[in-house]
Design an enzyme around this catalytic site. Structure first.
Site, mmCIF file in Angstrom:
data_model
loop_
_atom_site.group_PDB
_atom_site.id
_atom_site.type_symbol
_atom_site.label_atom_id
_atom_site.label_comp_id
_atom_site.label_asym_id
_atom_site.label_seq_id
_atom_site.Cartn_x
_atom_site.Cartn_y
_atom_site.Cartn_z
ATOM 1 N N GLU A 115 0.844 -1.212 0.000
ATOM 2 C CA GLU A 115 0.000 0.000 0.000
ATOM 3 C C GLU A 115 0.870 1.250 0.000
ATOM 4 O O GLU A 115 0.599 2.211 -0.728
ATOM 5 C CB GLU A 115 -0.907 -0.024 1.227
ATOM 6 C CG GLU A 115 -1.722 1.244 1.443
ATOM 7 C CD GLU A 115 -1.685 1.708 2.881
ATOM 8 O OE1 GLU A 115 -1.373 2.907 3.120
ATOM 9 O OE2 GLU A 115 -1.973 0.894 3.776
ATOM 10 N N HIS A 116 1.928 1.256 0.791
ATOM 11 C CA HIS A 116 2.855 2.398 0.804
ATOM 12 C C HIS A 116 3.564 2.547 -0.544
ATOM 13 O O HIS A 116 3.665 3.651 -1.089
ATOM 14 C CB HIS A 116 3.905 2.198 1.899
ATOM 15 C CG HIS A 116 3.466 2.641 3.258
ATOM 16 N ND1 HIS A 116 4.104 3.622 3.962
ATOM 17 C CD2 HIS A 116 2.443 2.231 4.051
ATOM 18 C CE1 HIS A 116 3.510 3.806 5.132
ATOM 19 N NE2 HIS A 116 2.499 2.952 5.210
ATOM 20 N N GLU A 165 6.832 3.552 11.638
ATOM 21 C CA GLU A 165 5.406 3.440 11.958
ATOM 22 C C GLU A 165 5.175 2.319 12.978
ATOM 23 O O GLU A 165 4.364 2.464 13.904
ATOM 24 C CB GLU A 165 4.606 3.175 10.676
ATOM 25 C CG GLU A 165 3.112 3.213 10.850
ATOM 26 C CD GLU A 165 2.352 3.002 9.545
ATOM 27 O OE1 GLU A 165 1.107 2.898 9.605
ATOM 28 O OE2 GLU A 165 2.993 2.941 8.471
#
Length: 420
Positions: free
Chosen positions: A51-52, A128
């Site tokens: 997704e990143h 993160e």
């Protein structure tokens, strides 16, 4: 009242639209049936890393180009990864729908997964993960999930671990993308000022490079329950108490939602009134439901002081088991009203309607009319709520706790208070 429309393209991609004539914006996105539970253990976190990476450059756009093109029209482009899906979405003015569609289609089909970009983004994701670990009321939910579904994909963290993320190569990400990002595994949804026929025609061209006829496969999850404890030198105990929940298609789905609202869904709920207002034992106290295709979780979160946890747990268990003894008519009315208002208020947001449309298609195979949902909520009786409470709260509990735990009683003691 405008009509929700659906078209399946020859490739297998489903296109859904929910027109809203009185707004000036459109939310558009693609929901992919690929998330944490579709990952092999050795690459846990690859859905999130992918997704990143999707935003880090395509064959005709750099990462900067993607950001600048969207900012140039004042739009918003984002994505998120969940345990059972990944979503890529944008919100733009009505005249910029074509651009939003083109960018989303581009990043989902033509991302280059540049090795240098991957190395940088792995560092970002590791940061993160570290941030989540440093946030007790965030990371406790990962531990709760792992205790409820041990050694299963559904129990693994969405972000993965630093070790696994660092080990992923460009081929790892691309292979996963090729295996799961196919037309038949996706839903394109739009809500707001959008013309269905125009979107269908544009989508047919924009998504022509998608592979077809692949479906994500998952093993059925099995709720186990159990305990996780982590002693940490912080100010608060972060506590989760949970039970086997309800899947999306279960006949008791809406009754469980009403139960959660009544027990800990608002300021008038039993937990908020007894634990926070009357006794002052916690600042944060609420209940929630998490549903998946074949299973679910029902949980209660509380954040309290080290001294208060000794009193909080018995009260919490009493309130949970107390629901099985009956509820008052006014409680039921308030809970149903809260759910109904939440459903209807969400219709004012193009983003909420866009996501709702896609998720309903993925879960139920069709868009579900709002009137049908409201009617199901309104039809829930006190007997339904009590029956579902008895069903849920008789299952093996899951307890997750992080913080100063010296005064938190044992797992077996908590089970005893619940009569299990």
């Amino acid at each position: 009242m405008t009509e929700i429309r659906e078209t399946r393209l020859p490739s297998g991609l489903v296109v859904l639209t929910d027109p809203m004539a009185v707004v000036e914006t459109t939310s558009i996105g693609v929901w992919v049936e690929a998330g944490t539970r579709h990952e092999p253990a050795a690459v846990n976190g690859v859905s999130h890393l992918l997704e990143h990476m999707a935003f880090k450059g395509t064959e005709r756009r750099s990462a900067r180009d993607i950001a600048e093109e969207m900012d140039a029209v004042g739009g918003h482009l984002n994505a998120y990864t969940a345990r059972d899906h990944t979503a890529y979405y944008a919100k733009v003015l009505k005249e910029d729908v074509a651009l939003a569609l083109d960018i989303v289609a581009d990043i989902l089909q033509h991302s280059t997964m540049d090795a240098e970009e991957l190395a940088r983004e792995q560092t970002v994701v590791v940061q993160e993960i570290a941030q989540a670990i440093d946030t007790p009321d965030d990371i406790i939910f990962d531990h709760f999930q792992a205790a409820a579904f041990p050694d299963q994909p559904l129990g693994r963290p969405v972000l993965g671990s630093e070790k696994l993320v660092r080990a992923m190569t460009r081929d790892t990400v691309l292979d996963y993308m090729r295996s799961h990002y196919s037309a038949s595994n996706m839903v394109l949804s739009a809500a707001g000022r959008v013309d269905h026929d125009q979107l269908v025609e544009a989508a047919d061209k924009a998504f022509s490079a998608l592979p077809a006829h692949r479906r994500s496969r998952t093993k059925p999850a099995r709720y186990v329950g159990g305990e996780y404890r982590e002693e940490r030198d912080i100010e608060q105990v972060n506590l989760l108490l949970g039970f086997q929940g309800i899947d999306y298609r279960d006949d008791d789905y809406y009754a469980a939602s009403v139960l959660s609202t009544l027990l800990g869904g608002g300021m008038s709920s039993r937990l908020f009134q007894e634990i926070r207002e009357k006794r002052g034992l916690a600042y944060s106290i609420y209940s929630f439901t998490s549903s998946y295709a074949e299973c679910g979780l029902f949980g209660v979160y509380a954040g309290c002081g080290e001294d208060e946890v000794a009193e909080l747990v018995p009260v919490l268990c009493d309130e949970v088991t107390g629901v099985t003894g009956g509820i008052r008519p006014e409680e039921l009315e308030r809970a149903r009203a809260q759910l109904k208002a939440s459903i209807l208020m969400s219709l004012e947001s193009t983003s909420s309607r866009c996501e709702l449309l896609a998720r309903q298609k993925v879960i139920y195979g069709r868009p579900v009319p709002v009137a049908e949902v409201v009617a199901k909520v309104q039809a829930i009786t006190a007997e339904d709520v009590v029956r579902v409470a008895k069903r849920l709260f008789s299952t093996v509990p899951t307890v997750a706790a992080l913080g100063p735990l010296a005064k938190l009683e044992s797992y077996d003691a908590i089970k005893g208070r619940l009569g299990i």
